[in-house]
Scaffold this motif. Structure first.
Motif, PDB file in Angstrom:
ATOM      1  N   TYR A  88       0.857  -1.192   0.000  1.00 47.06           N
ATOM      2  CA  TYR A  88       0.000   0.000   0.000  1.00 47.06           C
ATOM      3  C   TYR A  88       0.885   1.230   0.000  1.00 47.06           C
ATOM      4  O   TYR A  88       1.749   1.403   0.870  1.00 47.06           O
ATOM      5  CB  TYR A  88      -0.913   0.002   1.227  1.00 47.06           C
ATOM      6  N   LYS A  90       0.810   5.431  -0.130  1.00 47.41           N
ATOM      7  CA  LYS A  90      -0.045   6.597   0.087  1.00 47.41           C
ATOM      8  C   LYS A  90       0.817   7.854   0.035  1.00 47.41           C
ATOM      9  O   LYS A  90       1.879   7.905   0.666  1.00 47.41           O
ATOM     10  CB  LYS A  90      -0.757   6.491   1.428  1.00 47.41           C
ATOM     11  N   THR A 120      -5.553  -4.707   5.711  1.00 48.46           N
ATOM     12  CA  THR A 120      -6.520  -3.782   5.130  1.00 48.46           C
ATOM     13  C   THR A 120      -7.909  -4.036   5.719  1.00 48.46           C
ATOM     14  O   THR A 120      -8.100  -4.978   6.497  1.00 48.46           O
ATOM     15  CB  THR A 120      -6.576  -3.962   3.607  1.00 48.46           C
ATOM     16  N   SER A 126      -0.654  -6.824   4.374  1.00 49.64           N
ATOM     17  CA  SER A 126      -0.056  -5.889   3.423  1.00 49.64           C
ATOM     18  C   SER A 126       1.117  -5.176   4.074  1.00 49.64           C
ATOM     19  O   SER A 126       1.303  -5.227   5.302  1.00 49.64           O
ATOM     20  CB  SER A 126      -1.090  -4.841   2.955  1.00 49.64           C
ATOM     21  N   HIS A 128       2.532  -1.386   4.505  1.00 44.34           N
ATOM     22  CA  HIS A 128       2.288   0.054   4.378  1.00 44.34           C
ATOM     23  C   HIS A 128       3.635   0.696   4.085  1.00 44.34           C
ATOM     24  O   HIS A 128       4.525   0.726   4.924  1.00 44.34           O
ATOM     25  CB  HIS A 128       1.687   0.593   5.676  1.00 44.34           C
TER      26      HIS A 128
END
Length: 517
Positions: A88, A90, A120, A126, A128
């Motif tokens: 992920y 961001k 998630t 996952s 981050h």
């Protein structure tokens, strides 16, 4: 301009943009802290609350297999060792440079990611991302329909793509490695010594096959790529290496099929003071051991047929013909029908009268060769359960001892059949130098009759036997075919990383992939 060529140029431009950000186009190294399979094993069952509380930091590397962009965030699937993990990214959680590197990332790129583990909303484990580095830009796009049967030959030609596009293919070759390791463990544990013998030989021998020929410029001599290591390994038994083996590459200049590749791998081993009865016991134990080590069970399935590596039958070649003789060719033969050429010829005619296609038959061939051909036509396809097929005709076995009690026509030899494949061949080894010379002379007569695969005379091997070789049993096992059985692979090409293929025709302009030279 072809589509792939446009993509290639676009990705070259992205590579330049990566360098403009201050990152090398092709970094020298990257140091992951853990592999993706290790993350899945260690943390795959950990709940979200526990991961959030512990905030486990990881550094991983792998190939991007999918990207799902959502404006200022994205999910990526990264693959390593055949396993995938979600990443992920961001925008407000990483640096502007790292986010720009993500924007320059394509499917197929190799990347490095630093971050922490979390789950998630859908519960998927996952990473981050805190940082992202492009380690290698894939200048060519990944194929979209790699799984299609129409691409089978392309998969063989581009195995490097096949391995990361199809994780099940990677698993086949991981198992192949385990097959070799298991054979080694089995033999090492019984006092065998692993050796290496020449692949370039002044005389080829140890099997009946046509060789590849090459030339040594300095010595100005023709040499042959070995068709088998047998005669060199038995020289070592003469020299006192009483239990010896080699895992070897062999080369035979013959046809290509689902079971044959001109370059293939064999295990060959010899044990002094043993005969083919001893090797039968060893063989049954060895295959069960290898199956258990590789698959965790002795049961297996190949081409829709189930069998058990721990459940064996033993049949002589004549018994196999009798057992599987077709009812349409009744009456069933008797052992006396194998006694001479006339009666064997009558069996062939009876079989051909009731069977199509007809079995080829040369009335001038030795009776033993015809019996072996008859076995292949009548019985071989039925040998699904592990089978030791023993006692072979003398005419096709120039390196084996005569069978006790039937010395004139039969020898102490056996082959191993599993799942309908022949995967092993063993002898009570012939160690009488004068008889060996007679056998070689008989093979020379077969060469004169037109059999290009008949054995040559090897004077140095006869000399070695004349110094005295102890009674011995020897065996060869096909590594490729054993791997086929343990991975349910229907073609030998599926278990050889880079099988020999016919050269490709030059691509037309429409077919060209567009990659610049």
């Amino acid at each position: 301009m072809a589509l792939d060529e446009r993509i290639y140029q676009q990705r070259r431009e992205k590579l330049a943009a990566i360098e403009a950000l201050g990152q090398p186009a092709y970094p020298y190294r990257y140091q992951p802290s853990i592999s993706i399979p290790e993350i899945l094993q260690q943390y795959g069952a950990r709940p979200a609350e526990e991961l959030e509380r512990e905030r486990i930091s990881v550094v991983i590397a792998g190939r991007v297999m999918a990207i799902r962009a959502m404006g200022k965030a994205a999910f990526m699937q990264v693959q390593q060792h055949g396993r995938q993990l979600q990443i992920y990214v961001k925008k407000d959680a990483i640096s502007d440079a790292a986010f720009e590197r993500y924007r320059l990332t394509d499917i197929g790129d190799l990347i490095g990611v630093r971050g922490y583990l979390f789950r998630t909303r859908t519960g998927e484990l996952s990473v981050h991302a805190d940082d992202l580095t492009i380690l290698t830009k894939a200048l060519l796009p990944l194929p979209e329909k790699w799984h299609g049967l129409t691409d089978v030959e392309l998969r063989y030609r581009q195995r490097y793509v096949d391995l990361f596009m199809n994780p099940e293919v990677r698993e086949v070759f991981v198992k192949r490695s385990r097959v070799v390791q298991a054979f080694r463990r089995f033999l090492d544990g019984r006092g065998y010594v692993e050796v290496e013998t020449p692949m370039l030989q002044p005389l080829y021998g140890g099997a009946t096959a046509r060789p590849f020929i090459t030339h040594h410029n300095t010595l100005d001599i023709d040499l042959y790529l070995r068709i088998a290591p047998e005669l060199y390994l038995k020289r070592l038994v003469v020299g006192g290496l009483e239990r010896v083996y080699e895992i070897n590459r062999n080369f035979r200049n013959e046809g290509i099929s689902t079971q044959h590749n001109p370059e293939f791998t064999m295990l060959e081993f010899y044990q002094a003071y043993a005969d083919y009865h001893d090797l039968m016991e060893l063989t049954e134990q060895m295959f069960a051991f290898v199956a258990q080590e590789v698959n965790g069970t002795t049961r297996a399935s190949f081409d829709g047929k189930d069998f058990d590596f721990a459940d064996w039958q033993r049949l002589s070649m004549r018994e196999a013909i009798l057992k599987y003789w077709p009812e349409a060719a009744a009456p069933k033969p008797e052992l006396a029908d194998f006694a001479d050429s006339a009666r064997v010829g009558a069996l062939v005619r009876r079989f051909n009268s009731a069977h199509s296609p007809h079995m080829p038959y040369d009335p001038n061939a030795p009776a033993g060769k015809t019996i072996a051909d008859l076995f292949e036509a009548v019985a071989e396809e039925h040998l699904i359960q592990p089978t030791i097929l023993y006692d072979f005709p003398l005419a096709i076995s120039p390196l084996s001892k005569n069978k006790r009690g039937e010395e004139d026509q039969w020898v102490e030899r056996f082959e191993v059949f599993i799942g309908g494949l022949e995967v092993g061949n063993a002898f009570s080894e012939l160690n009488d130098p004068e008889e060996q010379r007679r056998r070689f002379e008989q093979q020379l007569r077969e060469r004169e009759r037109g059999d290009a695969e008949a054995h040559q005379m090897d004077e140095d091997y006869i000399r070695a036997l004349s110094y005295g070789m102890p009674p011995a049993g020897g065996m060869g096992v096909g590594i490729d075919r054993t791997t086929m059985l343990l991975t349910d692979s229907r073609s030998i090409r599926d278990v050889i990383l880079f099988p020999l293929l016919r050269p490709q025709k030059p691509a037309t302009a429409e077919e060209a992939d567009g990659q610049p030279e």
